[in-house]
Design a protein around this motif. Sequence first.
Motif, PDB file in Angstrom:
ATOM      1  N   THR A 180       0.831  -1.205   0.000  1.00  0.00           N
ATOM      2  CA  THR A 180       0.000   0.000   0.000  1.00  0.00           C
ATOM      3  C   THR A 180       0.863   1.251   0.000  1.00  0.00           C
ATOM      4  O   THR A 180       1.751   1.412   0.843  1.00  0.00           O
ATOM      5  CB  THR A 180      -0.921   0.016   1.226  1.00  0.00           C
ATOM      6  N   ARG A 186      -5.664   6.980  -5.903  1.00  0.00           N
ATOM      7  CA  ARG A 186      -7.044   6.480  -5.790  1.00  0.00           C
ATOM      8  C   ARG A 186      -7.674   6.800  -4.441  1.00  0.00           C
ATOM      9  O   ARG A 186      -8.898   6.749  -4.300  1.00  0.00           O
ATOM     10  CB  ARG A 186      -7.069   4.967  -6.028  1.00  0.00           C
ATOM     11  N   VAL A 187      -6.857   7.116  -3.426  1.00  0.00           N
ATOM     12  CA  VAL A 187      -7.378   7.342  -2.083  1.00  0.00           C
ATOM     13  C   VAL A 187      -7.279   8.817  -1.720  1.00  0.00           C
ATOM     14  O   VAL A 187      -6.317   9.496  -2.067  1.00  0.00           O
ATOM     15  CB  VAL A 187      -6.636   6.483  -1.033  1.00  0.00           C
ATOM     16  N   VAL A 196     -12.141   6.057  -1.742  1.00  0.00           N
ATOM     17  CA  VAL A 196     -11.281   5.260  -2.617  1.00  0.00           C
ATOM     18  C   VAL A 196     -11.983   5.138  -3.964  1.00  0.00           C
ATOM     19  O   VAL A 196     -13.124   4.671  -4.040  1.00  0.00           O
ATOM     20  CB  VAL A 196     -11.011   3.854  -2.035  1.00  0.00           C
ATOM     21  N   GLN A 198     -12.209   3.311  -7.435  1.00  0.00           N
ATOM     22  CA  GLN A 198     -11.767   2.165  -8.209  1.00  0.00           C
ATOM     23  C   GLN A 198     -11.378   2.632  -9.605  1.00  0.00           C
ATOM     24  O   GLN A 198     -12.121   3.368 -10.257  1.00  0.00           O
ATOM     25  CB  GLN A 198     -12.873   1.106  -8.296  1.00  0.00           C
ATOM     26  N   THR A 249      -8.444  -2.831  -3.473  1.00  0.00           N
ATOM     27  CA  THR A 249      -8.808  -2.575  -4.857  1.00  0.00           C
ATOM     28  C   THR A 249      -7.626  -2.846  -5.774  1.00  0.00           C
ATOM     29  O   THR A 249      -6.459  -2.748  -5.373  1.00  0.00           O
ATOM     30  CB  THR A 249      -9.325  -1.135  -5.052  1.00  0.00           C
TER      31      THR A 249
END
Length: 303
Positions: A180, A186-187, A196, A198, A249
């Motif tokens: 991570t 994406r976050v 988040v 996708q 994800t």
Amino acid sequence: MEKQPVSIREIEYGQIGRCLQVDNGTVDFVVTLDCGPRVIRFGFSGQHNEFCEQDGAVRSYDGQYWQPRGGHRLWHSPEHMPRTYIADNSPLAYRVLEDGVILTQPVEPWVQIQKEMEIKLTGAKQVTVINRLTNKNAWPVKLAVWGLTVMAPGGLEIIPQPDRDTGLLGNRLIALWPYTKMTDPRVHWGDRYITVQQDEAAAAPFKFGIDNQAGWAAYINKGHVFIKRYDHQPGAEYPDFGVSYETYTNELMLEMETLSPLTLLNPDETIEHREVWELFVTDEVPGDEAGICELIKAISSYP
């Protein structure tokens, strides 16, 4: 409000094969009968599946292969290879209810844990899922119930931040996996919510866990809002450094994962973990935290 009639029928579903469809005319879900247990579909009746459906295989135990398939599945935590990935490719025992079904898996070989799901339509746009694990070993096993719902690609996940005022002490936990990246685009680590997105162009995996004290998370996709609720128990011992909610994800999908507290389960004892799913319609995806607040407020006022 008058209860909607529920129809339950056996169908052939894509590559999955024999399934049961449970439909109240507003929403429906489909469960597998020859493998799983899985809820392979949930959505508004006659419309797209809110869940992702996946191909592929992971080598498991004793020469068997675990199939991702997608949908909602039941695991036990902490994650470990091959214990977590025991193949679930055998037919299930099942019992049809007035408004749903109970699916019971054969006892897992070697691991000796039995999985069961009770899935019912409990409202016009609501499903209640009771995830159960039974210890069939001759000795106690410490584990947590782990409900993983694999969402279709393209959506935005919303996770509320814990907001307890603990003064000079910390008020939340976040667990991170080795792959991570905190800077992953994406976050968004917001003040009130973590979101988040996708992204089908982003193949790198991303996962984190949090002590989700509010007990819910949402996923907005294709004009619909899927909300998943569960009971977070303050002060309980949870897996993965103490988190009750995890999300994962990659380029294919996004997983919304809830966990029960870790429990020392004696032989023939059963532990349950309840989730409630709801589905709503929305006109837009909120662009900031104020928009998220307005969306949640609007949803909470829906009949």
